[in-house]
Design a protein around this motif. Sequence first.
Motif, PDB file in Angstrom:
ATOM      1  N   LYS A  40       0.798  -1.218   0.000  1.00  0.00           N
ATOM      2  CA  LYS A  40       0.000   0.000   0.000  1.00  0.00           C
ATOM      3  C   LYS A  40       0.838   1.280   0.000  1.00  0.00           C
ATOM      4  CE  LYS A  40      -3.976  -2.228   2.201  1.00  0.00           C
ATOM      5  NZ  LYS A  40      -4.909  -2.244   3.351  1.00  0.00           N
ATOM      6  N   GLU A  41       1.912   1.294   0.806  1.00  0.00           N
ATOM      7  CA  GLU A  41       2.774   2.491   0.852  1.00  0.00           C
ATOM      8  C   GLU A  41       3.419   2.730  -0.511  1.00  0.00           C
ATOM      9  OE1 GLU A  41       3.528   4.790   2.951  1.00  0.00           O
ATOM     10  OE2 GLU A  41       2.581   4.159   4.804  1.00  0.00           O
ATOM     11  N   CYS A  42       3.875   1.663  -1.110  1.00  0.00           N
ATOM     12  CA  CYS A  42       4.536   1.773  -2.406  1.00  0.00           C
ATOM     13  C   CYS A  42       3.541   2.205  -3.489  1.00  0.00           C
ATOM     14  CB  CYS A  42       5.168   0.434  -2.762  1.00  0.00           C
ATOM     15  SG  CYS A  42       6.308   0.497  -4.151  1.00  0.00           S
ATOM     16  N   ILE A  43       2.338   1.642  -3.449  1.00  0.00           N
ATOM     17  CA  ILE A  43       1.290   2.008  -4.419  1.00  0.00           C
ATOM     18  C   ILE A  43       0.999   3.497  -4.353  1.00  0.00           C
ATOM     19  CG2 ILE A  43      -1.165   1.760  -4.976  1.00  0.00           C
ATOM     20  CD1 ILE A  43      -0.921  -1.164  -4.045  1.00  0.00           C
ATOM     21  N   GLU A  44       0.819   4.015  -3.146  1.00  0.00           N
ATOM     22  CA  GLU A  44       0.501   5.438  -2.979  1.00  0.00           C
ATOM     23  C   GLU A  44       1.609   6.326  -3.524  1.00  0.00           C
ATOM     24  OE1 GLU A  44      -0.160   8.720   0.566  1.00  0.00           O
ATOM     25  OE2 GLU A  44      -0.503   6.604   1.025  1.00  0.00           O
ATOM     26  N   LEU A  45       2.860   5.983  -3.220  1.00  0.00           N
ATOM     27  CA  LEU A  45       3.984   6.797  -3.684  1.00  0.00           C
ATOM     28  C   LEU A  45       4.083   6.790  -5.203  1.00  0.00           C
ATOM     29  CD1 LEU A  45       6.481   8.500  -3.274  1.00  0.00           C
ATOM     30  CD2 LEU A  45       7.791   6.403  -2.868  1.00  0.00           C
TER      31      LEU A  45
ATOM     32  N   ILE B 189      -9.222   0.902  -8.698  1.00  0.00           N
ATOM     33  CA  ILE B 189     -10.356   1.593  -8.070  1.00  0.00           C
ATOM     34  C   ILE B 189     -11.520   0.627  -7.872  1.00  0.00           C
ATOM     35  CG2 ILE B 189     -12.101   3.399  -8.390  1.00  0.00           C
ATOM     36  CD1 ILE B 189     -10.011   5.018  -9.908  1.00  0.00           C
ATOM     37  N   ASP B 190     -11.750  -0.203  -8.869  1.00  0.00           N
ATOM     38  CA  ASP B 190     -12.911  -1.112  -8.848  1.00  0.00           C
ATOM     39  C   ASP B 190     -12.800  -2.211  -7.800  1.00  0.00           C
ATOM     40  OD1 ASP B 190     -14.018   0.345 -10.885  1.00  0.00           O
ATOM     41  OD2 ASP B 190     -13.325  -0.992 -12.476  1.00  0.00           O
ATOM     42  N   THR B 191     -11.635  -2.382  -7.201  1.00  0.00           N
ATOM     43  CA  THR B 191     -11.509  -3.402  -6.157  1.00  0.00           C
ATOM     44  C   THR B 191     -12.380  -3.060  -4.956  1.00  0.00           C
ATOM     45  OG1 THR B 191      -9.593  -2.277  -5.187  1.00  0.00           O
ATOM     46  CG2 THR B 191      -9.161  -4.005  -6.820  1.00  0.00           C
ATOM     47  N   GLY B 192     -12.611  -1.745  -4.759  1.00  0.00           N
ATOM     48  CA  GLY B 192     -13.544  -1.319  -3.729  1.00  0.00           C
ATOM     49  C   GLY B 192     -13.000  -1.276  -2.324  1.00  0.00           C
ATOM     50  N   ASN B 193     -11.735  -1.606  -2.124  1.00  0.00           N
ATOM     51  CA  ASN B 193     -11.193  -1.613  -0.754  1.00  0.00           C
ATOM     52  C   ASN B 193     -10.089  -0.574  -0.573  1.00  0.00           C
ATOM     53  OD1 ASN B 193      -9.288  -2.777  -2.328  1.00  0.00           O
ATOM     54  ND2 ASN B 193      -8.998  -4.632  -1.104  1.00  0.00           N
ATOM     55  N   LEU B 194     -10.161   0.516  -1.329  1.00  0.00           N
ATOM     56  CA  LEU B 194      -9.142   1.564  -1.213  1.00  0.00           C
ATOM     57  C   LEU B 194      -9.523   2.549  -0.119  1.00  0.00           C
ATOM     58  CD1 LEU B 194      -8.483   2.442  -4.965  1.00  0.00           C
ATOM     59  CD2 LEU B 194      -7.367   0.711  -3.564  1.00  0.00           C
TER      60      LEU B 194
END
Length: 316
Positions: free
Chosen positions: A228-233, A279-284
């Motif tokens: 998650k941290e890497c995705i956001e960056l 986005i469509d995964t729905g758990n962001l």
Amino acid sequence: MDFVRYDTTLFYNDHPINTNSKEYIKLKTIFEYIKETYNCFNPSLKSEIYTKKMIKKPQVISNNEIHAGKKNLISCLNKLTKENYNTIYRKILLAVQVNDVKEFIQQIIHTCLNSKVYHELYVGLIIHLYCSGKEQISCCISEIINDYFDCICHIDFYNFNDDEKDQEESYEDFCDRVNSKCKKIFTIKVFFMFHLCEELSKHLTKTPQDIIETLSSFLEESIQLNNKECIELILLCLKDCYENKDDIRIPSIHQKEPIVWKEMTKIDFKLPKLIQEHIDTGNLVPKVRFICLDLLTLLTKYNNNDNNNECKHDNQ
């Protein structure tokens, strides 16, 4: 001493020398550096040297002070503004030629990446040094940039230290993490800015398009690993790559036009689809979801601009 006193005519008459020799050019450059760095060698201040205050407390310039290049460089960089840009550039150009080129360029890059604003001023210094016509400086700059920014093509650059992941994060830890994240984004932004100079861009091993494709690949990998941290960056880095930067103006030297931002990348065809699926995964978390939505909006706008430019080109 006649040379130092600016009585150059008398000096040349009594001591005929080859002004094209390497030794003379180096000596002349050193004196120019001294004049720019120490005002007591400036003829306009000659009267001040002989005041009672100066006689009472004479100022002695030591050899170590003359060659304290890094200290003077940091001082110049801290004083850099758009108003004194030409003056500071001239000082740094002279200083580079009588000091360690590699150390100077690395210090300018270090200052640039640790500054929250005015990246274009520091990037501009390196670009203008590259275009100064000094082959040694140009070769050194392209080599340093290629080595220094190689890190942005490795996934480790976008990961954070997980040693204290299970511990409660203090306010200082939070600030360090935010600053580290900002610096990583700055690093990519600064690398893109170097490509605004066509002469320098030709000698850089990675193009802006290469970075976009690399970021897209890393994003896909991080999503699969649920990092998650890497995705956001990575999302923030991609967002910065496509955001409008029309406010960037790298100051000119010798009254030329300033260097302005230009579009340098095309959209990786798999990137919008990848973001939409995420986005469509729905758990962001809301923050990441908004970043994704902003990025999709930018990509759509960027793609429309690109298509319009292609149509104009075809019509012509």
